[in-house]
Enzyme design. Structure first.
Site, PDB file in Angstrom:
ATOM      1  CB  CYS A  61      -0.913  -0.011   1.220  1.00  0.00           C
ATOM      2  SG  CYS A  61      -0.006  -0.010   2.777  1.00  0.00           S
ATOM      3  NE  ARG A  95      12.107  -1.656   0.459  1.00  0.00           N
ATOM      4  CZ  ARG A  95      12.877  -0.865  -0.268  1.00  0.00           C
ATOM      5  NH1 ARG A  95      13.571   0.084   0.300  1.00  0.00           N
ATOM      6  NH2 ARG A  95      12.953  -1.013  -1.576  1.00  0.00           N
TER       7      ARG A  95
END
Lengths: 482, 251
Positions: A61, A95
């Site tokens: 998103c 990440r």
């Protein structure tokens, strides 16, 4: 050895994969999958449109695009996940944006800061809580350089005015406060989150003329644009650029600081790696400050050398000479040794590549440097311009290009094409491995890396070899090998 | 493994500790980062261990730092995964599902199926019924589950979508079979944590299935098992690998 098919067979395979869908979804998905030949220019999948519900997409998103990708790696700012607790919890430290600093004192990338919305905040609004949160952060973390407010879904729906909070608290604490309207329901994928984050940086950093550390201007100042330092990627790239004789003023945004980001207005060129997530600001720089941008690719020797020469061409003879010397005397012999070792072990192996951003095209040539074929490639959230760029990279006939692939499609394509390697994300990893197919994560480099630059290619070659030729596969066979 | 040693390839664990990289990163710090300097960092780091800091930290009310909890839909997903051939189905934005699947896959090292109704701005305005209906049809066609366990995310809760009526409408319209088990639970992310979400979904499934079994008998559902490797999909990986999915052994 994986199957290499001709165009007719590829089209038939795609048709079979699509046959499981109900009529409406099938009609739509058919437009998202194309089979491209070399030199093709028109065969572009439909892209950047809404995902069909219930198909198990890989997409994320807008919040993921802003907090996870663009703003998240800026290390001397605190990024508040403003809203319920989940989004920040799941995206925390996921990440692998490497950074140097003392976490919780002068650097704040990995901790999770959230306003942890409760029912009363939804009913009465969360602005007061947000104001208080920013004040508390400023007390507990006095070395923080600024704060960004990363909105989660409810913020936009309940109509909070985070911009007003940002203006008021910025005055109060005397630091940069950036509101980012990256609610997850906005847009169709992460891509809009990148755009919103770029725009918020434009409006709240560059238009407000935030100042960075004083630097000595030189004609060789450049910025690394759109490299998020996954496993140290940006450092490996920086090393090459500095060896060429350039000054890297800014790392945007991996291991980046607000000072570097502000100083980007002083550079001569923006060197763009991830075009998808950073082109909005690059275009703004071109228009507003007259700073041109150049795309480059630091995956695999072919592209590294081509990109180094492309960048050197922008500068004087001195840089060009040094670059040539660097390539011929140092880098080429070093990487030739790697290819010599690994190519015989990987020659002819096939790959299904499905990632996002820049990698579905940039990595194709790195695989080819190792003698491998990418038989299918695809993006989670690309736009038409990405697919146009991808076609330049295709140099094998009947390459399947798939936009916003579903779990079903990846699984079926794997069964039909029987690749030697699937290179995608964590959600796809165990699906492939349980089928007996080697896998590498191409988002997080499977906890390895860097994969950019000279060091990067060595590690990439080693990892791909370990994945495919690892001894573990002697004990488990793919069903078609049994 | 000799081949790797010959080339002496250093990955991220080692290569950034070599002198070239150390010097490069130091240079970056000094010239471009506007860094406060080591002395000040040490001073503040010491201060964070002080009694004064402890008191300040205890006084904080609005900001949570590294909370050890997820949100309700994650619990709902985990609950649904335990039921055989059940597809967890999240009504709301698709980013949530990407996060749940990532989180669970990292933790269990198993494929984690879950679908989303991929709601966007238009669904925020008009409600997510159309998304729900198409989502149910697509899921059944593609993944052939025996049961779909529906939950909500904060987005669907804030706009007030009503799962019961949406699902009933889908059955009335004949989009999915009348006797297809579709238990559901409202799982707003801004109440409780994933623990509450697990409980809510469990209550949702038990309540729904009690009525369901009374109406249709007990043959439709095989068993409940928390073994992660069980669920993937009917006719899918496990059958395809010819693993006996009833035995609980996933090799």
């Amino acid at each position: 050895m994986g199957i290499v098919v001709d165009k007719e067979t590829a089209l038939k395979l795609v048709e079979e994969v699509l046959s499981a869908y109900p009529t409406k979804a099938k009609k739509d998905r058919a437009k998202h999958i194309q089979v491209a030949d070399v030199g093709e220019t028109k065969c572009l999948p439909k892209s950047n449109v809404k995902t069909r519900p219930g198909v198990m997409t890989v997409r994320g998103c807008a919040y993921a695009g802003s907090k996870g990708v663009v703003w998240g790696p800026v290390k001397d700012m605190i990024h508040i996940s403003h809203g319920p607790v989940g989004c920040g919890y799941y995206s925390r430290a996921g990440r692998r944006n490497y950074y140097i600093g003392t976490t919780g004192v002068d650097t704040f990338v990995t901790p999770h800061f959230t306003t942890d919305f409760q029912e009363r905040d939804i009913v009465f609004g969360g602005d007061k809580k947000l104001t208080k949160a920013i004040q508390e952060l400023n007390v507990l973390f006095p070395l923080v350089k600024g704060i960004t407010i990363q909105s989660e879904c409810p913020i936009g729906l309940i109509g909070d005015d985070i911009e007003a909070v940002a203006r008021q608290t910025a005055k109060e604490i005397g630091k940069l406060v950036v509101p980012v309207r990256c609610e997850g329901f906005r847009g169709v994928s992460q891509s809009l989150g990148h755009h919103i984050a770029n725009d918020s940086m434009r409006d709240w950093v560059y238009e407000k003329k935030v100042e960075g550390q004083k630097i000595e201007p030189s004609p060789y100042d450049v910025a690394i644009w759109g490299d998020y330092n996954i496993g140290g990627d940006a450092w490996a790239s920086r090393k090459i650029l500095e060896a060429m004789g350039l000054n890297v003023v800014t790392q945007w945004s991996g291991d980046g600081t607000i000072s570097e980001i502000a100083n980007a207005v002083k550079v001569k060129y923006l060197l763009v790696h991830c075009y998808r997530s950073s082109n909005y600001l690059a275009r703004y720089f071109e228009e507003r400050f007259g700073i041109p941008w150049v795309e480059y690719n630091f995956f695999g020797p072919t592209q590294i050398f081509a990109s180094m020469r492309k960048i050197a061409d922008l500068f004087d003879e001195k840089i060009k000479e040094r670059t040539e010397e660097l390539i011929e005397k140092e880098y080429k012999p070093r990487l030739e040794k790697v290819i010599e070792k690994y190519r015989p072990r990987l020659e002819g192996k096939t790959v299904i590549l499905y990632v996002g951003g820049l990698r579905p095209r940039h990595i194709i040539t790195a695989f080819e440097d190792l003698g491998m074929n990418v038989v299918t490639t695809g993006y989670e959230f690309a736009h038409q311009d990405d697919y146009e760029r991808t076609l330049h990279y295709i140099d094998k006939n009947a390459t399947i290009i798939v936009d916003d692939a579903t779990a079903h499609e990846i699984e079926e394509l794997t069964k039909k094409l029987r690749p030697d390697l699937v290179a995608s994300g964590i959600k796809e990893k165990y699906q492939a491995q349980k089928m007996g197919v080697p896998f590498r994560q191409m988002h997080s480099w499977d906890y390895s890396g860097p994969y950019h630059g000279i060091e990067g290619f060595e590690i990439f070659a080693r990892d791909v070899d370990m994945a495919i030729n690892g001894n573990v596969w002697k004990f488990i066979k793919a069903p078609w090998e049994q | 493994m000799g081949i790797h040693h010959e080339l002496n390839i250093k990955d991220h664990l080692e290569c950034f500790r070599t002198d070239d990289f150390k010097q490069m990163i130091k240079n970056k710090r000094e010239k471009y980062e506007d860094w406060i300097g080591e002395d000040k960092v040490k001073e503040i780091a010491e201060w964070t261990k002080s009694w004064e800091y402890r008191e300040l930290n205890f006084k904080r009310e609005a900001i949570s730092i590294n909370p050890a909890k997820g949100c309700q839909p994650l619990g709902a997903l985990f609950c649904a995964l335990g039921f055989e051939k059940t597809m967890p189905f999240s009504h709301g934005s698709q980013g949530c599902v990407a996060y749940f699947r990532t989180h669970m896959a990292r933790h269990f090292k198993e494929p984690v199926p879950m679908v989303s109704t991929s709601m966007t701005e238009d669904a925020a305005v008009f409600g997510g019924q159309n998304n729900m209906h198409e989502g149910l049809q697509n899921t059944i066609a593609l993944y052939r589950p025996k049961m779909i366990a529906v939950n909500t995310t904060c987005m669907a809760e804030v706009i007030g979508d009503d799962l019961n009526s949406f699902i009933n409408n889908a059955k009335e319209k004949g989009l999915i079979p009348e006797d297809f088990p579709t238990p559901f639970a409202h799982t707003p992310s801004f109440v409780g944590s994933h623990i509450v979400g697990y409980d809510n979904q469990m209550v949702g499934i038990l309540r729904y299935m009690t009525e369901y079994f009374e109406k249709y008998g007990v043959d439709n559902i095989d068993k409940y098992d928390t073994e992660e490797g069980e669920f993937y999909k009917e006719g899918g990986l496990l059958n395809w690998l010819e693993v006996n999915s009833k035995g609980g052994q996933t090799a």
